[in-house]
Enzyme design. Structure first.
Site, PDB file in Angstrom:
ATOM      1  N   HIS A  94      24.834  -8.720  24.236  1.00 15.49           N
ATOM      2  CA  HIS A  94      25.177  -9.673  25.294  1.00 15.49           C
ATOM      3  C   HIS A  94      25.092 -11.111  24.768  1.00 15.49           C
ATOM      4  CE1 HIS A  94      25.180 -10.963  29.646  1.00 15.49           C
ATOM      5  NE2 HIS A  94      24.652 -12.043  29.066  1.00 15.49           N
ATOM      6  N   GLU A  95      23.976 -11.436  24.097  1.00  9.39           N
ATOM      7  CA  GLU A  95      23.812 -12.799  23.580  1.00  9.39           C
ATOM      8  C   GLU A  95      24.768 -13.078  22.432  1.00  9.39           C
ATOM      9  OE1 GLU A  95      22.102 -14.811  25.324  1.00  9.39           O
ATOM     10  OE2 GLU A  95      21.404 -13.153  26.581  1.00  9.39           O
TER      11      GLU A  95
ATOM     12  N   HIS B 110      28.035 -14.153  23.803  1.00  8.66           N
ATOM     13  CA  HIS B 110      28.111 -15.597  24.080  1.00  8.66           C
ATOM     14  C   HIS B 110      28.418 -16.375  22.805  1.00  8.66           C
ATOM     15  CE1 HIS B 110      27.019 -15.267  28.207  1.00  8.66           C
ATOM     16  NE2 HIS B 110      25.751 -14.889  28.000  1.00  8.66           N
TER      17      HIS B 110
ATOM     18  N   HIS C 248      29.976 -14.832  31.154  1.00 12.47           N
ATOM     19  CA  HIS C 248      29.506 -13.776  32.051  1.00 12.47           C
ATOM     20  C   HIS C 248      30.683 -13.211  32.843  1.00 12.47           C
ATOM     21  CE1 HIS C 248      25.102 -15.332  32.036  1.00 12.47           C
ATOM     22  NE2 HIS C 248      25.322 -14.442  31.088  1.00 12.47           N
TER      23      HIS C 248
END
Length: 790
Positions: free
Chosen positions: A338-339, A342, A348
């Site tokens: 997830h990170e 980014h 998101h």
């Protein structure tokens, strides 16, 4: 306590738990956790399936038969490529904080991805690097984690059913506003027409993973366990990102085995992230480069489970952190993905974003995969640049071993391609040495032959370094060794990490041969301020820690007697400070964090190991007792004929032999290889021994010569017959009489000869007188002539 579903008979469970508990009491790392992040578990024995047409020794897909809840499932797996480098770099630390680097053995082709047959949207990530199957897979909507049961002698495995986890908004600390702010510099660079080109070629992200000390302790200080956790975490992230045609490559690993390198005890994870990106830029980037770095923490925080800052390929502050709390691997790997999403431009997910028809996607609150929204954000970001993702990492695994220029397994050499091998006189294309060749590469290999014993294969670089020598039986040069830290060197300096640390020498290296070290007044005037020109530590972009008075001499270097401004690297600033009371001009250099990513070295910071007083040295910007160098080499250890190396073994002077320089030899140590005879340099000890041996040899030869001369002389004399004593006496008397007669005869002969000689002389005299008379008689008489004229 939550109920647990057990699919074993009570007797079998008892038999299983007893050896497990026993091994745990003995300190084994038994992975057996029925509680925590798992709903249930059961034990199964995976059965490897074989198929026709498989080629022995060639890496190919593998399949296993798993029986779960009474049903049989076939797990198909195929090897992952590019996940690991050929030699994974693992950094750890000693209890004293010294950095260590290791390249652990990792079996080839032990990481797989795959799916479960006849299961909707199934994915699997499995590692066999530690023996057995370890990883995650899903069957329909249920996710499982499989671990080998180390207590089992029959290849038993524990399969855990993971919870139906909805992470919620607490997973990521980034708000939508913060994401938009971080993405702002990249928005204007994106061009929609670049999407097809960006999608056509896969991307590659080189990743560094770090683990805090708490995680290291959680696995009972088992570094191997941390390494294989890192490999599995990276493998799961790689499986996720293959959906967007990007591969994750684990470039290196750092484990804080001694203490945490940054403060991690904040209540919020965001504060830890701020410290970590500074550490990455100021420390980690100086050691090795990467596209991204992620830190795992064995600790809970109030704000979130994961945080990130910055984007890949950025020289500014960037990185991510997340928690790793237990043995559940899938959840932390998903948070990391997830990170990392980014970092490559993903935002998101909105309510309308879907992945495989579902809403629980990775950039939302699930773990199914990346959504269609993530696809668009990702390709938009890589179209704006992100050129570092175009670099293909070095291939970690290749099927054809011979020909990759790496000598491995049973290869004698490896010259590369067929064309390259045609130019190689030592190695053949089949990775065998040419007939008559001993070697092909190495510092102790020359013209396909081993260098002779004593050949210097690595010269000493300075007075704190030591030379290494070939042994005549190998192509490799011994490992580099140097004088032990703390060994005295010139200008009242000390050896430290292969260099002579001295303020005088450091001033000359920066400001020229006329420069000299400054007195303590200069250090107090500059290093007690706390700016880029005088400090004891750089704590941030514009934050500097001023030195304490006792440590000012270990801050930034100060010099005097500087005549000219030196030619230093670009962006380096020189500052001069005038002390009116002392009438001194102090010279130094400035440094700040933005110079680190540019590769500009900090020339003006006092080197560790530099003397700061009697019996004291600078170490980590503090003036401490010199015992920190752990110098324990007394002159008596090497009999005052050598020095200690960094392995605390004697390196002897020329003329004496290791290990303790007691016997005559050519110098060196047990670590350096055997030195040879130096040309034109024969030590006095060898001269003395040589003279003694020469004299001894001459004495022996003289005795032998006299002895053989006497023997040969006696042998060459004529042999005489033995006779009775009376006869010998008679013969002796006769011989004596004969000798007397001969002497008498000789005397008579001499008298006769003398008489004869006298007669001859008398006769000759008479003849001369007669001849004279004849001459006189022939002359005319003058008187008679006169009468006739009358």
């Amino acid at each position: 306590m939550r109920s647990v579903q057990i699919f074993l008979s009570q007797c079998r469970l008892l038999l299983l738990l007893v050896p497990t508990m026993l091994l745990k009491s003995l300190g084994e790392d038994v992975i057996f956790h029925p509680e925590g992040e798992f709903d249930s578990y059961e034990v199964t024995i995976p059965e490897k399936l074989s198929f026709r047409g498989e080629v022995q020794g060639v890496v190919s897909p593998v399949s296993y038969l798993l029986q779960l809840k009474g049903k049989k499932h076939v797990l198909h797996l195929w090897p992952k490529r590019l996940l690991l480098p050929r030699h994974l770099r693992v950094f750890s630390f000693t209890e004293h904080g010294e950095l260590l680097e290791d390249h652990p053995y990792i079996p080839k082709d032990c990481n797989y991805m795959g799916s479960v047959k006849e299961s909707l949207d199934s994915k699997a990530t499995i590692s066999t690097c530690m023996g057995g199957l370890r990883g995650v897979f899903n069957i329909d909507a249920k996710h499982y984690q499989i671990e080998p049961l180390k207590a089992s002698p029959s290849f038993e495995h524990v399969v855990y059913l993971l919870k139906k986890e909805q992470f919620g908004n607490q997973v990521c600390g980034l708000s939508d506003d913060e994401i938009e702010w971080q993405m702002a510099p990249y928005e204007n660079k994106a061009r929609l027409r670049d999407f097809p080109g960006s999608y056509k070629h896969p991307k590659y992200l080189e990743l560094i993973l770090l683990f805090d000390q708490s995680r290291y302790r959680f696995v009972n200080n088992n570094l191997s366990q941390v390494i294989h956790d890192a490999i599995l975490l990276t493998g799961i992230m790689d499986t996720y990102f293959q959906d967007v045609r990007m591969r994750i490559h684990l470039k290196a690993l750092e484990v804080w085995t001694d203490f945490n390198k940054i403060r991690v005890g904040y209540p919020e994870l965001a504060e830890v992230l701020g410290r970590f990106v500074i550490y990455k830029k100021s420390v980690l980037n100086a050691r090795l480069s990467s596209d991204w770095a992620h830190l795992y923490l064995q600790r809970k925080y109030n704000d979130a489970l994961a945080w990130s800052f910055g984007k890949v390929c950025s020289l500014e502050y960037a990185g991510s952190v997340s928690t790793l709390l237990d043995t559940n691997i899938l959840a932390p790997a998903t948070w990391s993905a997830h990170e990392l999403g980014h970092a490559v431009g993903m935002s998101h997910d909105e309510q309308y974003c879907q992945c495989r028809g579902r809403l629980n996607c990775i950039m939302g609150s699930g773990r199914t995969g990346f959504s269609n929204c993530s696809y668009i954000s990702f390709f938009k970001h890589i179209s704006s640049g992100a050129t570092c993702l175009n670099n293909i990492p070095g291939l970690g695994y290749v099927l054809k071993r011979c020909g990759n220029k790496i000598v491995e397994d049973n290869e004698e050499c490896d010259c590369g391609s067929t064309e390259e091998c045609q130019k190689d006189r030592c190695c053949q294309s089949n990775c065998k040495l040419q007939p008559g060749a001993n070697c092909s590469i190495g510092l102790c290999c020359h013209d396909c032959r081993f260098r002779p014993s004593g050949y210097v294969c690595r010269q000493e670089g300075n007075e704190c370094d030591l030379a290494e020598y070939c042994d005549g039986n190998s192509s490799s040069c011994p490992n580099d060794v140097y004088k032990q830290d703390g060994t005295p060197c010139k200008y009242e300096g000390r050896c430290f990490r292969k260099g002579c640390r001295s303020r005088y020498m450091q001033c000359q290296s920066i400001f020229g041969p006329d420069a000299m070290e400054a007195p303590s007044e200069c250090y107090d005037a500059v290093n007690l301020i706390g700016d880029q020109f005088g400090n004891c530590e750089i704590t941030g972009i514009r934050n500097f820690k001023k030195c304490e008075s006792a440590n000012s001499i270990c801050g930034r270097l100060q010099c005097i007697n500087v005549e000219t401004i030196p030619d230093l690297p670009e962006h380096t600033t020189i500052i001069s400070t005038h002390l009116q009371a002392e009438n001194l001009m102090c010279w130094g250099t400035g440094y700040h964090l933005s110079m680190k990513p540019m590769g500009i070295p900090d020339l003006g910071m006092i080197n560790d190991g530099t003397s700061c007083g009697e019996g004291r040295v600078c170490f980590k910007k503090n003036c401490v007792n010199s015992s920190v160098l752990q110098f324990d080499c007394l002159p008596e250890k090497c009999n005052t004929r050598g020095v200690c190396n960094n392995r605390k073994n004697c390196h002897c002077m020329y003329g004496w032999a290791p290990p303790f320089c007691e016997e005559v030899g050519y110098g060196g140590s047990i670590d350096s290889g055997p030195p040879g005879l130096l040309r034109g340099a024969i030590p006095s000890s060898i001269w003395v021994v040589s003279i003694i041996m020469f004299r001894l040899i001459l004495l022996i030869l003289s005795v032998v010569f006299v002895f053989f001369r006497q023997v040969i002389g006696n042998h060459l004399k004529p042999k005489q017959e033995k006779m009775p004593l009376s006869k010998a006496k008679t013969e002796q008397e006769e011989s004596k009489t004969k000798t007397v007669q001969e002497e008498s005869k000789t005397k008579t002969g001499q008298e006769e000869s003398e008489a004869k000689t006298g007669q001859e002389e008398s006769k000759a005299k008479t003849g001369q007188e007669e001849s004279k008379a004849n001459i006189e008689s022939k002359r005319p008489k003058a008187k008679s002539v006169k009468k006739q004229k009358k």
